[in-house]
Design an enzyme around this catalytic site. Structure first.
Site, short mmCIF file in Angstrom:
data_model
loop_
_atom_site.label_atom_id
_atom_site.label_comp_id
_atom_site.label_asym_id
_atom_site.label_seq_id
_atom_site.Cartn_x
_atom_site.Cartn_y
_atom_site.Cartn_z
N GLN A 190 0.83 -1.20 0.00
CA GLN A 190 0.00 0.00 0.00
C GLN A 190 0.87 1.26 0.00
O GLN A 190 0.60 2.22 -0.72
CB GLN A 190 -0.89 0.00 1.25
CG GLN A 190 -2.01 0.99 1.21
CD GLN A 190 -2.92 0.73 0.03
OE1 GLN A 190 -2.94 1.51 -0.90
NE2 GLN A 190 -3.62 -0.38 0.04
N HIS A 225 2.28 3.02 -3.18
CA HIS A 225 1.38 3.74 -4.10
C HIS A 225 1.72 5.21 -4.21
O HIS A 225 1.66 5.81 -5.28
CB HIS A 225 -0.07 3.65 -3.63
CG HIS A 225 -0.83 2.53 -4.26
ND1 HIS A 225 -1.04 2.47 -5.61
CD2 HIS A 225 -1.43 1.43 -3.74
CE1 HIS A 225 -1.75 1.38 -5.90
NE2 HIS A 225 -1.98 0.73 -4.78
N GLU A 229 -10.10 2.00 3.99
CA GLU A 229 -10.44 1.53 2.64
C GLU A 229 -10.23 0.00 2.58
O GLU A 229 -11.14 -0.74 2.25
CB GLU A 229 -9.52 2.25 1.64
CG GLU A 229 -9.75 1.88 0.19
CD GLU A 229 -8.65 2.44 -0.71
OE1 GLU A 229 -7.56 2.82 -0.19
OE2 GLU A 229 -8.86 2.49 -1.94
N HIS A 230 -9.02 -0.45 2.91
CA HIS A 230 -8.72 -1.88 2.94
C HIS A 230 -8.44 -2.31 4.37
O HIS A 230 -7.67 -1.65 5.07
CB HIS A 230 -7.46 -2.22 2.13
CG HIS A 230 -7.49 -1.73 0.71
ND1 HIS A 230 -6.95 -0.53 0.33
CD2 HIS A 230 -8.00 -2.30 -0.42
CE1 HIS A 230 -7.12 -0.37 -0.99
NE2 HIS A 230 -7.75 -1.42 -1.46
N ASP A 254 -6.85 -6.30 -5.22
CA ASP A 254 -6.56 -5.18 -6.12
C ASP A 254 -6.68 -5.59 -7.58
O ASP A 254 -7.07 -4.80 -8.43
CB ASP A 254 -5.12 -4.68 -5.91
CG ASP A 254 -4.95 -3.95 -4.59
OD1 ASP A 254 -5.97 -3.54 -4.00
OD2 ASP A 254 -3.79 -3.82 -4.14
N HIS A 297 -53.89 19.39 -3.47
CA HIS A 297 -53.63 17.95 -3.41
C HIS A 297 -54.93 17.21 -3.05
O HIS A 297 -55.27 16.20 -3.66
CB HIS A 297 -52.57 17.63 -2.35
CG HIS A 297 -51.16 17.95 -2.78
ND1 HIS A 297 -50.75 19.21 -3.11
CD2 HIS A 297 -50.07 17.15 -2.93
CE1 HIS A 297 -49.46 19.18 -3.44
NE2 HIS A 297 -49.02 17.95 -3.33
#
Lengths: 435, 435
Positions: free
Chosen positions: A254, A257, A322-323, A356, A415
């Site tokens: 990770q 990245h 996220e993960h 991934d 209405h």
């Protein structure tokens, strides 16, 4: 990588909204594309991508798509096909049907599910061009039944074709055949409002730089957009059954990245914490992207030692990563307590890259704590629902008074009268007779 | 109401983003609440709602909720209960389950569906306070399983209790028991970031004035928000089987909402067009909200005469209306061609107020053409999904090389190594032996 107690860990979240200058630039680009169409699109492509194109050259030709296959390895084509099979199989399970509820009085209520008609996928250029992301954006839209999926991606500076052949092959494998070599805010604006060459879409998705993100925010409302992704994150929750070398490798996968990426280990085991810290340092040393990964773990990484696995879960739920990898004696036993995580990887063999690239679930997952309320990209992102109401005469005669009561309490006499005129007319013999 | 040919009809869409001053005011209020909490909340409530409260008075007491029942008619309680039963039944059909895909090699893939933990519902004060909207926001969240649903609504100017008893009864019937008498941008900020008295939520929904809308936009990202609703719209698509008086009444039921509301008849029948125009004028004259409805039909209303019913459907799809009534010989036969409409009412008895109040489908529906990509509020708006990946050793050994191929093509060696270290280690005898 610093080891610290959960007491000393403070959660920080930053959201990037761009500078005022960037916002102003994007507003201007979007307005200009909306007004001038292709002419502006070509001008910006020359200005920002240093690529001179005519309108007819915007679209990638079938020949170019075909040629891309000869520029990539067969093993890549095989691999991307295998991944596509898994991604299709997983997302196919998300597909939903329209439904109807038929009531004894003849009333029908229902929910109609339809695909969006036209979707635009942004694919960044350069090193951020990921073939896997093409599959992850396109396949759910396809499964949803979107008939028109269009891709935009910036041309390489100076070239005419200039699109990464891996991206083109991924697009072709995913089934996209409408591809334009434009990028940046101008591409987003073209997708949103259309130009002479590019028909407007209903939704724009895919990642991009700050200009792309700001442009998506700017056109939102005219079209739908996906969420604006933040830097990628992993949290590994592990007990002392975890293999330190695996945990370290996953954290680094990770961290490599992006210097802003965040890799965090949460564990009640001081000995695991120490071994992982040592392993991270050891593995960092011969990682090709060492500089990036090192900056990431030093600035945004942490090893957090908790009192217990239970406290670890509480930390995870606050982080809403996220993960999330759960590497513990009985990972399934912990699943019920995990409230907030975009994708959950259980056990020693579910390394994040498995998800991934390959397993099937989407790799576009909510970042920056938004897993508290948001979800990975899925088929639902490419459908729209309509409610269906077919009320029977019998039902209206039965329920009319109640409906009028509610309308009048809200001061909406018009209405109530829309109901009343029917009740009165039907009492006189029905709509067929007119008034 | 003007009758015109479809040739002369041009679609206009405006989105309100507020003035720069309004944006600045809202930014400041949000930042101040975030910093000062209750103290600022009480200050703004005094300033904007002219109501002096202490922190302990913010929350509506169980006694007040109980007392509200004695201030409303029994017929109202009966009606709102009947509506709630229908709304619950419809939304219960939208509830989805987590699922798993068990593969022969031991791999488990899945999608976990969980409710959001805490949701805030904004209910406007004054004439825009609709008990029916309380049900429409709260019930889907309840069905989704949201354990904490909290309501905020501004106190009536000058009072302390000051909340419309119809709203309180609707809230109690829907099952909300955490209600705070605060409104405006300050209430939205309190829900997003929390104060000493109000715990922060994961999502904020419900309509409000421009300050509320801008505040929701401002806090989006920290929390989720529902969409920002525009003025209400109805399109009636009718052939000459339609009863002009019914059509006119339905158009006016929408027009009476708001001078910005839009009521449009689309028909291939010139005679229906003329009769409806005459009926609208006749019915307008003794409508209590005549001035509002007249402004609406004059500025935003239209009767559009098309060449055919088929062309009418094309006009409808371009309009993508919030509400669509189809009053034709065989309305179900047209359903397949209707691509864009938030809620579809079929046949002569499905007057829009049937859906506004009672039938069961939600009355919070995408406006301003966004039905092209957005959907009515439903249970999905109150859940989040997590992907689940439990990869087996056998699967990893089988797929590892393919995953590494894809990672390396993207230049992410760290991703490849997270797989490689496992493959190498397992070849040596497995994780149990360490390295």
């Amino acid at each position: 990588m610093k080891v610290k107690s959960s007491k000393d860990f403070k959660l920080q979240r930053d959201v990037e909204y761009g500078t005022p200058e960037q916002n102003e630039t994007v507003k201007q680009i979007v307005a200009t594309i909306k007004k001038e169409g292709d002419a502006a699109l070509l001008r910006y492509t020359e200005q920002f991508d240093r690529t001179v194109l005519t309108a007819t050259e915007l679209r990638v030709t079938p020949e170019e798509l075909q040629a891309a296959y000869s520029q990539v390895e067969d093993s890549f084509v095989t691999a991307i096909r295998a991944a596509a099979v898994n991604i299709r199989a997983f997302h196919a399970r998300q597909k939903r049907s329209s439904w109807m509820d038929l009531q004894p009085d003849g009333t029908i209520l229902g929910q109609i599910i339809r695909p969006l008609k036209r979707v635009g996928v942004y694919v960044p250029g350069g090193t951020a061009a990921y073939p896997s992301s093409v599959l992850m954006n396109v396949i759910p839209a396809q499964i949803a039944g979107v008939p028109e999926i269009v891709m935009v991606t910036p041309p390489a500076t100076g070239g005419k074709a200039g699109i990464d052949p891996y991206i083109l092959v991924a697009a072709a494998e995913a089934g996209v055949n409408e591809i334009y070599r434009v990028g940046g805010a101008q591409a987003v604006a073209a997708l949103a409002f259309g130009t002479e060459s590019i028909a407007p879409v209903d939704k724009i998705c895919g990642p991009g730089n700050i200009y792309v993100a700001l442009a998506k925010r700017e056109v939102y409302g005219a079209v739908d957009i996906d969420s604006i992704a933040g830097p990628s994150e992993i949290v590994v929750l592990a007990d002392d059954t975890a293999e330190p070398a695996y945990v370290a490798a996953d954290l680094l996968s990770q961290a490599e990245h992006d210097t802003m990426a965040s890799a965090i280990l949460v564990t009640p085991s001081q000995s695991l914490a120490d071994s992982v810290a040592a392993e991270v340092e050891r593995q960092l040393r011969d990682l090709p992207r060492e500089a990036v990964a090192r900056a990431s773990v030093e600035n945004h990484g942490a090893i957090i030692v908790t009192e217990s696995l239970q406290e670890g879960i509480e930390v995870v739920n606050r982080l809403a990563p996220e993960h999330l990898e759960v590497v513990a004696a009985d990972p399934m036993g912990l699943l019920g307590s995990i409230e907030n995580a975009g994708a959950i990887f259980l056990g020693p063999y579910s390394s994040e890259p498995v998800g991934d690239y390959f397993a099937g679930p989407n790799h576009i997952i909510p970042t920056n704590g938004t897993a508290r309320f948001a979800s990975p990209v899925d088929v639902d992102d490419f459908i729209k629902k309509s409610s269906l109401i077919y009320y029977s005469k019998e039902a209206l005669l039965r329920d009319g008074e109640t409906i009028m009561e509610l309308a009048r309490r809200e001061g909406l006499e018009g209405h109530a009268r829309a109901i009343q005129i029917r009740l009165e007319n039907e009492a006189k013999g029905g709509a067929e007779d007119g008034e």
